[in-house]
Design a protein around this motif. Structure first.
Motif: not given
Length: 281
Positions: A113, A116, A129, A144, A190, A192
């Motif tokens: 990711i 977000i 991000g 992503h 997941t 990030f």
């Protein structure tokens, strides 16, 4: 100590063919996506079938140089107009051909990711991000990419907590037996990991499709061999994998690239990393 870093100005298929079988424990790479990205010395646009065939050729060499307990982390992205490429390549790498076993088994799928936005309990909004904005009435911003974890058997053990996160509620540490008293849990699939902020693209990121050093570090950690890791990146680019190898203090790193300019940037980054981290000298 500085890992044994080997940078090779060479086509990766030829380079890997010169390596002994089962000589690497970990492969982390992000090949060209065939999406028309402008590289300095590579034309990133070909017929889909030709691109898949080319990928199968270098992937076969990766399979040969991987040990039986090795992990292959393959970063692939897509575009709104071309969303199926990662899945088509993945199917080609994992399908069984007549009289043969599959080249790889998909053991895990991670979602990298890049950006977000999360609504908090008090109805606030937290955004973090970076993403590449698009101007479209049909598609949303793509925030992503995939990281496919491929192995030969599908049964390679991982060190899930090495790349884990602390518990938010510390009472869970004693409450649940699976914690074994440790304040770190599996991060899950997941991840990030935003891009590092840059001031000038030509200077700070002179490559059109880099991945963050932290992404490679996650792969090194979760594979779990620590300092004994022998890592390969067939598409070295500007050396994010090499820097990750230095920061994780692994045994060795081998990278290939057909662009000498990108390798020169890699050497500059290695030198800068050494200057920032004197114990590597």
């Amino acid at each position: 100590m500085l890992p044994d870093i080997q940078l090779n100005h060479r086509d990766c298929k030829e380079g890997m063919a010169s390596q002994p079988a089962e000589s690497f424990d970990l492969v982390v790479t992000s090949p060209p996506y065939n999406l028309g990205i402008k590289y300095d010395t590579y034309e990133d646009r070909s017929e889909r079938s030709d691109f898949i065939t080319w990928c199968l050729e270098w992937a076969a060499e990766i399979n040969r140089v991987m040990s039986e307990e090795a992990s292959f982390f393959l970063n692939l992205g897509a575009s709104p107009k071309n969303p199926l490429l990662p899945h088509q390549l993945l199917l080609a790498l994992t399908e069984a051909r007549e009289g043969e076993s599959p080249m790889f088994v998909l053991q895990n799928t991670f979602h990298w990711i890049k950006s977000i936005s999360v609504e908090t309990k008090d109805k606030g909004m937290v955004s973090a991000g970076h993403f590449k904005p698009i101007n479209s009435k049909r598609y949303v911003n793509d925030c992503h990419e995939y990281v496919f974890h491929l192995t030969k058997s599908g049964e390679v053990p991982l060190d899930r907590r090495a790349a884990g996160v602390p518990y938010v509620y510390k009472s869970n540490i004693a409450r649940w037996g699976h914690t074994q008293g440790e304040d770190k849990r599996c991060r899950g699939n997941t991840w990030f990991i935003p891009y590092d902020t840059i001031q000038q693209r030509d200077k700070d990121r002179p490559h059109p499709a880099t991945f963050p050093v932290a992404l490679v570090e996650q792969c090194i950690k979760i594979h779990g061999l620590a300092e004994s890791t022998r890592m390969l990146d067939p598409f070295n680019g500007i050396g994010s994998s090499a820097i990750a190898a230095m920061r994780q203090n692994i045994a060795s790193y081998t990278g290939y690239d057909i662009d000498e300019g990108y390798l020169a940037v890699t050497r500059q980054r290695i030198e800068a990393e050494q200057q920032q981290t004197p114990e590597l000298l």
